[in-house]
Structures are given as structure tokens and as C-alpha cells.
Design a protein around this motif. Structure first.
Motif, PDB file in Angstrom:
ATOM      1  N   PRO A 161      97.930  50.510 -17.206  1.00 58.48           N
ATOM      2  CA  PRO A 161      99.103  51.182 -16.644  1.00 58.48           C
ATOM      3  C   PRO A 161      99.850  51.976 -17.708  1.00 58.48           C
ATOM      4  O   PRO A 161      99.931  51.561 -18.865  1.00 58.48           O
ATOM      5  CB  PRO A 161      99.959  50.016 -16.121  1.00 58.48           C
ATOM      6  N   ASP A 174     103.005  52.482 -17.763  1.00 58.19           N
ATOM      7  CA  ASP A 174     104.307  51.857 -18.019  1.00 58.19           C
ATOM      8  C   ASP A 174     104.120  50.342 -18.037  1.00 58.19           C
ATOM      9  O   ASP A 174     104.519  49.638 -17.111  1.00 58.19           O
ATOM     10  CB  ASP A 174     105.299  52.273 -16.932  1.00 58.19           C
ATOM     11  N   PRO A 175     103.483  49.803 -19.104  1.00 57.84           N
ATOM     12  CA  PRO A 175     103.096  48.384 -19.091  1.00 57.84           C
ATOM     13  C   PRO A 175     104.290  47.440 -19.132  1.00 57.84           C
ATOM     14  O   PRO A 175     105.273  47.682 -19.834  1.00 57.84           O
ATOM     15  CB  PRO A 175     102.247  48.246 -20.352  1.00 57.84           C
ATOM     16  N   LYS A 176     104.158  46.342 -18.389  1.00 64.34           N
ATOM     17  CA  LYS A 176     105.153  45.269 -18.453  1.00 64.34           C
ATOM     18  C   LYS A 176     104.791  44.250 -19.530  1.00 64.34           C
ATOM     19  O   LYS A 176     105.632  43.474 -19.972  1.00 64.34           O
ATOM     20  CB  LYS A 176     105.239  44.561 -17.099  1.00 64.34           C
ATOM     21  N   SER A 226      99.249  46.018 -19.363  1.00 59.53           N
ATOM     22  CA  SER A 226      99.151  45.261 -18.121  1.00 59.53           C
ATOM     23  C   SER A 226     100.419  45.465 -17.283  1.00 59.53           C
ATOM     24  O   SER A 226     101.516  45.614 -17.826  1.00 59.53           O
ATOM     25  CB  SER A 226      98.974  43.771 -18.424  1.00 59.53           C
ATOM     26  N   SER A 227     100.258  45.455 -15.962  1.00 58.83           N
ATOM     27  CA  SER A 227     101.408  45.546 -15.052  1.00 58.83           C
ATOM     28  C   SER A 227     101.984  44.174 -14.750  1.00 58.83           C
ATOM     29  O   SER A 227     102.989  44.052 -14.060  1.00 58.83           O
ATOM     30  CB  SER A 227     100.982  46.223 -13.741  1.00 58.83           C
ATOM     31  N   GLN A 228     101.351  43.128 -15.281  1.00 64.51           N
ATOM     32  CA  GLN A 228     101.792  41.755 -15.027  1.00 64.51           C
ATOM     33  C   GLN A 228     102.974  41.416 -15.937  1.00 64.51           C
ATOM     34  O   GLN A 228     102.828  41.404 -17.157  1.00 64.51           O
ATOM     35  CB  GLN A 228     100.640  40.785 -15.296  1.00 64.51           C
TER      36      GLN A 228
END
Length: 347
Positions: free
Chosen positions: A272, A274-276, A294-296
Motif C-alpha cells: 500500500p 499509505d502503509p499503517k 502493510s495496510s494492517q
């Protein structure tokens, strides 16, 4: 582009565009005249360690190799070496009448001396030198420890024909008989190492700046030396990508590209914009193999995968992961390691 993707991707592009055109792969050479590894004589290449396990004394040369080669413990799977040796110990070839080694130590490739510690009491390494080699994939660092003397200074440009010191036995736990040069090939983990180190409040000053051994993640030099034996060039990105992954950690994203990835862009994998969080794959020894956006979301670092072993993960992760592969957890040491790489000083 939206959100934080612009600074992340732009940072990578600017870094790549700013890299000097002269950067290239290198040929890595042996640092001394001892090349017995080329003749399949590891017993004549690696310096042994005195071992006493369950009352049986031995001098295994294997303990001078890289990896989990030291301190045997008995497990349900049998005796297992659990202590990590972060480099390789190369035997001297020449000694004088008193047994003092005479071998010169040379850089494994051309580069710049970034650290030269001539005081043997300032580190377990004794007298040691670190050289930076500028490759197209990012900087490679070679470290030479336990030197009898140092004959270079920070800032010196050196090549394989230069002598940077004499093989010796300075440092902790060595004597003349077991004199050797300890060689490491490393990635540098963090630019702001001093802040992180100070936050640990260890009571011991850091005399080595960013070139403290805690900030250098070493991989096995032996396969690199063998690969380059006929003049083949060494590719840092290809080699790191080939290393086996032992565990994967998910760590929160601050919205900025980690300095490790800025230094080694090849580590960054698709994900992603805009990674979280970041998912970081490590070898058991702690070498980062890849960093995946990761988006997690997560609020603290957690182990999300670990390769099974018939004994505790502690024995194959430098005590950074505990438990089994079914329920792996970061230890206090593991959390400190992740914070060093991605999350800044201790709170």
C-alpha cells in the motif's frame, strides 16, 4: 498520489537519483593470506574455540564460523549451539619465534575507513576498523577486529593493497594461541544510533558512534568470499534477498520511510502507498531481508510468522523471539531491536 504516499515514494526516487554513477558491485577478497577455504580446508581457515560440554573437552573449528556455532545446550533434539557468532575468525599463517602472529590485514575491497578504534579496552572487539564500501545497492560495511595494531585512520581511502592493521588478539577472551582476525560484512541499521543507545541508560559510553557493533547487522562473509574467488562481482541486493527468513515482525508506521530503507532501497517490497505498518522479514541472526508496507494497523511490534524448530525460538533468533512457531513473541531484546531499526529511542 494521496496521504503519505508522496513523501515515501518521492524519498526513494530522490535517493536513487542522487546516487553517484560510480557506484557498482565489487569483488570481495580475503583480508589475509589465509585462503584455505578455497581448498576446502575449513579446519585450517577458521580459528577454533576451546569447548567443554558435559565434561568433554574439544577445539571445534566450526565455532570460528558464522552463525549459531557456540555454547552448546542439550535439548530434546540433541545438543544445540545457541550463541550467535556474528562474523568469521580467520587463523594466522605466520608467527615469530615467540608465537606472535605476523599476518597483515587488508581491506576486502576498496572503500573509506569510517571508524578506527585503536584502544583495545573500548570494545569486546579490541582494536577494530570499519570500512564503508559504496555499492549501487547501498553501502556495505566490513569490520576487522582483535587487531594487534591499527595502521589507518578515519577518512582514509583504502584498497586491497593497503595494510589496515596486524592480526592479533586484542579484546575479550583471547590469548596468543587463539589469535585471529574477526571479519564481518554488515548492513548499517540506524543513522540516529546515539539517541537510541543513550536511551538504554547502560552506564557505558558509546565510543564508536554509528559503527558500534549493535548497529551493524552482519551476514556470513564465507559464501561471499567463495563467490568472488574467480573475480565474480558481489551483488548486495541479490545476496541479501537470498538469505533464509526466520521470522517476520509487523511494526507501526510513523508515516515516514525508515532510514534503513532509504539506505537500502532494494529492501522495500510492493505494498500500500499509505502503509499503517511495516512487515519486516529477518534472518535468525537479525539481518533484515525485506520490508513490506502493510495496510494492517498495529500499536506495537508483534511477530506474525516464525519458522518452526524442535526447540525454543530463542535459540535461533539471538534471544529476540520466544516461544514456538505457533505462538512466537518478541522478547524485551527483540522489542529493543525493532525500535532501533524503525521506532527511534527507548521511551
Amino acid at each position: 498520489m494521496h496521504g503519505k504516499s508522496f513523501p515515501l515514494l518521492t524519498g526513494i526516487l530522490l535517493f536513487l537519483w542522487g546516487m553517484p554513477l560510480l557506484m557498482a558491485d565489487i569483488v570481495v577478497r580475503f583480508p589475509t593470506e589465509n585462503t584455505a577455504l578455497l581448498d576446502n580446508r575449513p579446519q585450517d581457515f577458521y580459528m577454533y574455540v576451546d569447548r567443554n560440554f558435559e565434561g568433554k573437552k574439544s577445539q571445534p573449528w566450526e565455532a570460528g564460523a558464522y552463525g549459531f556455532t557456540r555454547t552448546l545446550v542439550r535439548t530434546q533434539a540433541g545438543p544445540v549451539a545457541v550463541k550467535f557468532h556474528e562474523g568469521i575468525d580467520i587463523k594466522p599463517l605466520r608467527r615469530d619465534a615467540s608465537g606472535t602472529p605476523l599476518d597483515d590485514v587488508h581491506p576486502v575491497a576498496g572503500g573509506t575507513v569510517v571508524h578506527a578504534s585503536a584502544n583495545p579496552t573500548h570494545s569486546n572487539y579490541g582494536r577494530y576498523v570499519v570500512i564503508e564500501h559504496q555499492l549501487k545497492d547501498g553501502p556495505l560495511y566490513s569490520l576487522y577486529a582483535h587487531l594487534a595494531s591499527v595502521s589507518c585512520r578515519k577518512g582514509d581511502r583504502v584498497g586491497t593493497g593497503n595494510v589496515i592493521g596486524k592480526l592479533g588478539y586484542s579484546g575479550v577472551g583471547l590469548n596468543k594461541t587463539r589469535a585471529h582476525v574477526h571479519l564481518e560484512l554488515c548492513l548499517k541499521l540506524q543513522d540516529d544510533f546515539e539517541n537510541w543507545y543513550s536511551s538504554l541508560k547502560l552506564g557505558t559510553p558509546n565510543r564508536h558512534g554509528s559503527y558500534n557493533g549493535l548497529n551493524l547487522a552482519g551476514f556470513d562473509p564465507a559464501p561471499v568470499l567463495l563467490q568472488c574467488k574467480d573475480g565474480a562481482e558481489f551483488s548486495l541486493s541479490r545476496h541479501i534477498s537470498s538469505l533464509p527468513v526466520q521470522y517476520v515482525v509487523r511494526a507501526p508506521s510513523s508515516g515516514e520511510l525508515p532510514s534503513l530503507v532509504k539506505r537500502y532501497p532494494f529492501l522495500l517490497k510492493p505494498g500500500p502507498s499509505d502503509p499503517k505498518s511495516w512487515e519486516i522479514s529477518f534472518t535468525g541472526e537479525g539481518v533484515p531481508v525485506s520490508v513490506t508496507p502493510s495496510s494492517q494497523p498495529c500499536t506495537e511490534p508483534v511477530v506474525i510468522r516464525a519458522v518452526p524448530h524442535p526447540f525454543s525460538q530463542l535459540y535461533r533468533t539471538c534471544n529476540r523471539v520466544s516461544g514456538s512457531s505457533k505462538d512466537p513473541k518478541l522478547t524485551a531484546a527483540g522489542k529493543r531491536y525493532i525500535r532501533l531499526i524503525f521506532m527511534g529511542p527507548e521511551s
